[in-house]
Design a protein around this motif. Structure first.
Motif: not given
Length: 82
Positions: A10-26
Motif C-alpha cells: 500500500l505505501k508504494t501504491v500511495l506514493a505512485r498514484t498520489g491517491l489517499s488510502r480511502a480513495t484507493i479503496y473506494r
C-alpha cells in the motif's frame, strides 16, 4: 525470460498514484482501480503491472480478464472458480 510481476504494498501504491488510502479503496469498490491480491493471512498487495497500467491511463483503465472473472465470481456467490 520475462521478469515476474512484482507485488507492491500500500505505501508504494500511495506514493505512485498520489491517491489517499480511502480513495484507493473506494476506487477498488467501484472497479476503477486494480484490486489487491492476498499475499499472507493478514497481508495484501497489488500487482505492479496493474498499478502501472492504471497510472498510465487512469480514465481508460479496465481490469484484465483474470481480474474481471474474479470480480464476476465474487458478485455471484453461487458460481465457483473454474
Amino acid at each position: 525470460m520475462s521478469d515476474p510481476d512484482r507485488i507492491i504494498r500500500l505505501k508504494t501504491v500511495l506514493a505512485r498514484t498520489g491517491l489517499s488510502r480511502a480513495t484507493i479503496y473506494r476506487k477498488i469498490k467501484g472497479r476503477t482501480f486494480p484490486a489487491q491480491v492476498k499475499i499472507t493471512v493478514s497481508g495484501a498487495g497489488w500487482h505492479e503491472s496493474e498499478v502501472d497500467r492504471w497510472v498510465a491511463d487512469p480514465v481508460g483503465w479496465r481490469p484484465e480478464a483474470r481480474e474481471a472473472v474474479r470480480s464476476t465470481l465474487e458478485d455471484r456467490p453461487g458460481l465457483t472458480n473454474p
